[in-house]
Design an enzyme around this catalytic site. Structure first.
Site: not given
Ligand SMILES: CC(C)(COP(=O)(O)OP(=O)(O)OC[C@H]1O[C@@H](n2cnc3c(N)ncnc32)[C@H](O)[C@@H]1OP(=O)(O)O)[C@@H](O)C(=O)NCCC(=O)NCCS
Length: 155
Positions: A106, A118
């Site tokens: 998360e 990411y």
């Protein structure tokens, strides 16, 4: 001389150093007690050392066939030099060897550097958790991301 890079398990003796980096690098840093708890629970976390000095760390754990990445941080003065990329590649290798099929995480929806990192690493958005994190007196949502480890799985 060529700098030496070593990636090794995060140890309780690293606690003060990583808490120091954590406080420099995060708007909402983890408390020392959270880092200590992750170490005491035996998470397979890693640090990257450059010439014996910790430059980056990643805290993660395995659950069933998923690696849960909880915290990846590079010392602010050394960001943008590929250290987090090197560290996460090692996380993929260790996770695949441990039988994991994917990495989950998360991330704060306002954390654009981490979202870019990411995305470059092949993570895909798979969900959104509203009001997941405290933000001052308010809350902010989390983006849930997943990266398959199929390209790392042993044949
Ligand atoms: C996210 C973070 C770990 C990246 O660490 P890093 O060592 O600087 O990352 P790298 O140098 O390996 O970057 C790899 C790629 O990520 C992306 N990236 C990294 N920092 C970026 C930034 N500030 N803005 C946009 N993209 C970024 C780029 O695509 C980069 O590739 P490039 O250099 O070819 O452009 C670092 O910014 C950090 O510690 N942030 C604070 C802590 C945090 O928010 N952690 C994530 C949530 S726990």
């Amino acid at each position: 001389m060529t700098p030496t890079t070593v990636i090794r398990p995060l140890d309780v003796e690293d606690l003060e150093t990583i808490v120091g980096i954590e406080q420099q690098a995060h708007a909402y840093p983890w408390k020392k007690s959270i880092h200590l708890s992750c170490i005491e629970q035996g998470y397979p976390s890693l640090v990257l050392e450059q010439d014996r000095a910790i430059t980056a760390y990643v805290v993660f754990n395995y659950l069933y066939d998923e690696c849960h990445l909880m915290n990846i941080t590079t010392k602010p003065s050394l960001q943008g030099r590929g250290y987090a990329s090197q560290l996460i590649q090692t996380l993929y290798q260790h996770s695949a060897l441990a039988g994991m099929s994917s990495v989950l995480l998360e991330v704060r929806e306002s954390n654009h550097p981490a979202l870019s990192f990411y995305a470059k690493e092949g993570f895909e958005k798979i969900g959104h958790r509203p009001d997941y994190y405290p933000k001052g007196l308010d809350r902010e949502g989390a983006v849930v991301m997943r990266r398959s480890l199929s390209d790392f799985l042993l044949s």
